[in-house]
Design an enzyme around this catalytic site. Structure first.
Site, PDB file in Angstrom:
ATOM      1  N   ASP A 450       0.761  -1.252   0.000  1.00 24.83           N
ATOM      2  CA  ASP A 450       0.000   0.000   0.000  1.00 24.83           C
ATOM      3  C   ASP A 450       0.797   1.310   0.000  1.00 24.83           C
ATOM      4  O   ASP A 450       1.079   1.866  -1.043  1.00 24.83           O
ATOM      5  CB  ASP A 450      -0.983  -0.005   1.179  1.00 24.83           C
ATOM      6  N   GLU A 684      -3.085  -7.587  13.001  1.00 30.50           N
ATOM      7  CA  GLU A 684      -2.696  -7.323  11.607  1.00 30.50           C
ATOM      8  C   GLU A 684      -1.216  -6.920  11.509  1.00 30.50           C
ATOM      9  O   GLU A 684      -0.514  -7.319  10.594  1.00 30.50           O
ATOM     10  CB  GLU A 684      -3.579  -6.199  11.064  1.00 30.50           C
TER      11      GLU A 684
HETATM   12  C1  6A9 Z   1     -10.764  -1.601   3.418  1.00 31.21           C
HETATM   13  C2  6A9 Z   1     -12.360  -1.226   5.258  1.00 31.21           C
HETATM   14  C3  6A9 Z   1     -14.763  -2.392   7.744  1.00 31.21           C
HETATM   15  C4  6A9 Z   1      -4.255  -4.298   3.484  1.00 31.21           C
HETATM   16  O1  6A9 Z   1      -5.180  -8.247   4.358  1.00 31.21           O
HETATM   17  C5  6A9 Z   1      -5.844  -7.684   3.283  1.00 31.21           C
HETATM   18  C6  6A9 Z   1      -5.107  -6.468   2.761  1.00 31.21           C
HETATM   19  C7  6A9 Z   1      -3.707  -6.852   2.315  1.00 31.21           C
HETATM   20  O2  6A9 Z   1      -3.781  -7.626   1.155  1.00 31.21           O
HETATM   21  C8  6A9 Z   1      -2.842  -5.661   2.013  1.00 31.21           C
HETATM   22  O3  6A9 Z   1      -1.549  -6.088   1.759  1.00 31.21           O
HETATM   23  N1  6A9 Z   1      -5.090  -5.434   3.798  1.00 31.21           N
HETATM   24  C9  6A9 Z   1      -2.838  -4.703   3.181  1.00 31.21           C
HETATM   25  O4  6A9 Z   1      -2.039  -3.593   2.891  1.00 31.21           O
HETATM   26  C10 6A9 Z   1      -6.460  -5.000   4.182  1.00 31.21           C
HETATM   27  C11 6A9 Z   1      -7.157  -4.270   3.067  1.00 31.21           C
HETATM   28  C12 6A9 Z   1      -8.566  -3.891   3.338  1.00 31.21           C
HETATM   29  C13 6A9 Z   1      -9.084  -2.988   2.246  1.00 31.21           C
HETATM   30  C14 6A9 Z   1     -10.518  -2.632   2.368  1.00 31.21           C
HETATM   31  C15 6A9 Z   1     -12.160  -1.622   3.835  1.00 31.21           C
HETATM   32  C16 6A9 Z   1     -13.349  -2.131   5.891  1.00 31.21           C
HETATM   33  O5  6A9 Z   1     -13.897  -1.546   7.023  1.00 31.21           O
END
Ligand code: 6A9
Length: 714
Positions: A450, A684
């Site tokens: 990100d 996380e």
């Molecule tokens: C946001 C908000 C209820 C971000 O683990 C999933 C991903 C990874 O693939 C990525 O590398 N996460 C990491 O930088 C989470 C991404 C969530 C995006 C959607 C929505 C929900 O609120």
């Protein structure tokens, strides 16, 4: 659902919500197939939910659930709880309620997938299974626009006009489902869901069992309740313990029983969090003006977080399966096949899978659209690499790989054409944020990292080191697969050799001035966020002005150069083991890793060096640092794995990597365990200054890779 009958208002618990702030919840044991044991610690009480499945018949067989509830403090005789069990259809199928007075005794029904079935709500008992004196019953027969609105339907039909009057005890009012009222606001939407709900209200401690019996299961040996259920459960638990030790050897390695339970919970949560989703993404294609629905399909996948990201993510899944493939390779093969079946004709797989209303209800609108030029690291190749290494590759495995191969070829081609860089053998993530005024550094969501700092001014001249290394991995696995299957392998081999040629790698990505591997692009180090001054026009009242907001200022114009951002990206040639063991660059990487001013913390490797200009910097006023300092477990797993690899190869750094391996592994395990004990969860990310969990929880996606570090499985 459950409800503590204590407060003046009803606090209904249903799906995992971080805002409920539970002291802890998750699967303690779960084998992915036959059984699970979950503990939920709520304020004032603890719930334990057990389930057992029994195969038989044509539709997957029977299952039973048992819910046991205790008050927080022993001797608390006053706690009343309601357990609400429901059955709901999802677009098709029928349900019939069977009542005894106000008690919903059972539901019979039929659906395409399940055929005929019978669900029984058994009379509550004490913890040890003796009949309970008194309980109150309520039920609801309702319609809902869909599964995603069930909580609202139930909430809107609660009333506290009911009285609980156990003989000899005081009479108490309590909340229960009453008359069904249709939800306001969705008048012309035909209800998709028929909902039947059984509510039992009783004093703690207590136990309730529910059985699902499949109509096509003809020769069932007897119902799976009470003592029979206890016995089956005990049998599965014992088998789990044996298999866990056989697979991960944690007792043999000297981990304490508490540490072993932590590891079992980590694995079990990944397994227990798996979901079967069905529906379509919404896709913005470069070839069309408007978003289009993607073809409908299923996805069987693990999810990063049950509470916050309960859906499939492409590159997360590769990491999930590194763990699950050790536990159950057949399960992993199924998951990988599901993902590859989501590929379109171009060879693209959507990065984030938001497949139906239930999934969409959890996502802010700006994140729902998937763009068909957007990539995500092809981590499924990590799992394939591992599956290929497994001994005992028989005809089943071979025919599976044969069926996979055409899709993998197409997938690989998609990356190798759409994400190419400006020079041969370089690569570039497409789809970076374009607005250079808004962000301190425009994000690269597609990379998975990100807000990790990249070139300050996105341009086609960029070359991204991490993507290049992913492509080296993908090429190597494709070559190996093609050779195994007797398919043409020369091009893949050639790519793999070119991409892991250390001299070429250095030419394209070694930043001499910075003494590190780096991205290259149109970049300025001298950027910052500043509050924009708002000019006040004549006669314009102050309160009507827009609030001043932060904008980016570039103090020195960008130029083509290497990007100074020491962190996970700089480590990639090491993380994916492309460096030769005698490369002097390996020496500098190890030095940067071990330096406390740079990447080393007592809790693991930080994502961005403390000395890096954007370390812990906000990207906008409202966008705090994410991959700019905190410790992420997927990358740390790759680091531990790479150290283990280099420690096994002769070379000038063999000793040093062996020492670092021990230290880094010990730090990570100790901190994740400590935080789990202190907070009740896996997280996380972890703070590089305190070690505390950050971001969302429970996060038992790739953070559960701690199990493989404990087991030393790489
Ligand atoms: C946001 C908000 C209820 C971000 O683990 C999933 C991903 C990874 O693939 C990525 O590398 N996460 C990491 O930088 C989470 C991404 C969530 C995006 C959607 C929505 C929900 O609120």
């Amino acid at each position: 659902m459950w409800l503590r009958q204590a407060a003046a208002e009803a606090r209904l618990r249903h799906t995992c919500e971080q805002s409920d702030r539970l002291p802890g919840y998750g699967w303690l044991l779960h084998d992915g197939l036959h059984f699970g044991v979950q503990e939920i610690r709520d304020h004032g009480l603890t719930l334990r939910t057990d389930f057992v499945k029994r195969p038989g018949g044509e539709h997957g067989g029977d299952w039973s659930w048992r819910v046991t509830a205790w008050p927080e403090s022993v001797g608390d005789q006053t706690s009343l709880i309601s357990l609400l069990f429901y059955v709901a259809t999802d677009g098709q199928g029928t349900l019939q309620p069977h009542l005894e007075n106000t008690r919903l005794v059972s539901v019979t029904g039929t659906s395409e997938e399940l055929g005929h079935f019978n669900i029984s709500f058994h009379k509550p008992t004490t913890e040890s299974g003796e009949a309970l004196g008194y309980a109150s019953y309520n039920h609801l027969d309702a319609k809902s626009p869909g599964l995603h609105r069930l909580t609202d339907v139930v909430k809107s039909s609660l009333s506290n006009r009911f009285v609980y009057a156990a003989p000899g005890g005081p009479s108490r009012r309590y909340f229960a489902v009453d008359t069904y009222r249709a939800l306001p606001g969705e008048p012309d939407q035909a209800p998709q869901s028929h909902l039947l709900l059984h509510q039992v209200t009783l004093a703690l401690p207590c136990r309730v069992e529910v059985t699902f019996e499949s109509g096509s299961f003809a020769d069932r040996p007897g119902s799976l309740v009470g003592a029979v259920l206890s016995e089956e459960l005990a049998r599965h638990m014992a088998a789990f313990e044996r298999r866990f030790e056989e697979t991960f050897s944690l007792a043999r390695k000297g981990f304490s029983p508490q540490q072993q339970s932590f590891a079992k919970a980590a694995l079990s949560n990944m397994l227990g969090g798996m979901g079967y989703f069905h529906g379509h993404s919404i896709v913005q294609s470069a070839h069309s003006q408007h978003p289009l629905p993607y073809p409908e399909g299923p996805l069987f996948t693990a999810v990063p977080s049950r509470s916050f990201f309960p859906r499939g993510f492409l590159w997360d899944e590769g990491f999930h399966q590194l763990l699950l493939a050790r536990w159950d390779p057949a399960l992993s093969r199924e998951v990988i096949a599901h993902w590859l079946d989501l590929m379109n004709v171009e060879g693209w797989i959507p990065r984030e899978q938001i497949l139906d209303d239930e999934a969409r209800a959890k996502v802010p609108p700006e994140f729902i659209l998937q763009h068909n030029e957007a990539a995500n690291p092809p981590t499924l190749f990590l799992v394939l690499q591992q599956l290929l290494r497994e001994p005992g590759q028989g005809p089943t495995e071979l025919s599976y790989l044969r069926r996979l191969f055409p899709r993998l070829r197409t997938w690989y081609e998609w990356y190798n054409t759409t994400q190419v860089g400006p020079l041969p053998y370089t690569f570039r993530w497409r789809g970076r944020d374009q607005d250079t005024d808004l962000f301190l550094n425009p994000k690269t969501l597609t990379s998975g990292l990100d807000d990790y700092p990249r070139a300050s001014h996105p341009s086609p001249a960029e070359r991204h080191l991490d993507l290049r290394c992913w492509m080296a991995l993908a090429s190597g696995v494709m070559a190996q697969l093609a050779e195994r299957l007797g398919e043409p392998a020369a091009e893949y081999r050639h790519m793999q050799q070119a991409l892991s040629d250390n001299a070429l790698l250095e030419e394209q990505h070694w930043a001499k001035q910075l003494s590190m591997f780096a991205d290259y692009g149109n970049h300025s180090q001298a950027v910052g966020l500043e509050r924009q001054k708002v000019a006040v026009g004549p006669g314009q009242p102050h309160h009507q002005l827009p609030a001043p907001h932060l904008v980016r200022v570039v103090r020195k114009p960008p130029k083509l150069q290497f990007v100074g951002a020491l962190g996970y990206v700089s480590l990639f040639p090491f993380l994916l083991q492309l460096l030769r063991p005698d490369s002097p660059r390996l020496g500098s990487i190890l030095g940067d890793m071990r330096s406390e001013e740079k990447l080393w913390s007592p809790y693991g490797l930080r994502s961005l060096a403390r000395t890096s200009p954007l370390y812990m910097k906000h990207n906008t006023e409202h966008d705090p640092p994410y991959w700019r300092g905190p410790i992420w477990i997927n990358m740390n797993y790759l680091a531990v794995r790479a150290l283990h690899h280099y420690a096994s190869l002769e070379g000038p750094y063999q000793q040093q990597t062996a020492v670092l391996y021990q230290e880094l592994r010990a730090n990570l395990i100790a901190n994740l365990y400590r935080q789990y004990v202190a907070s009740g969860y896996l997280w996380e990310q972890y703070s590089d200054t305190t070690g505390q969990g950050r971001g969302c929880y429970p996060f038992t996606g790739w953070s559960a890779l701690v199990v493989l570090m404990m087991a030393e499985e790489y």
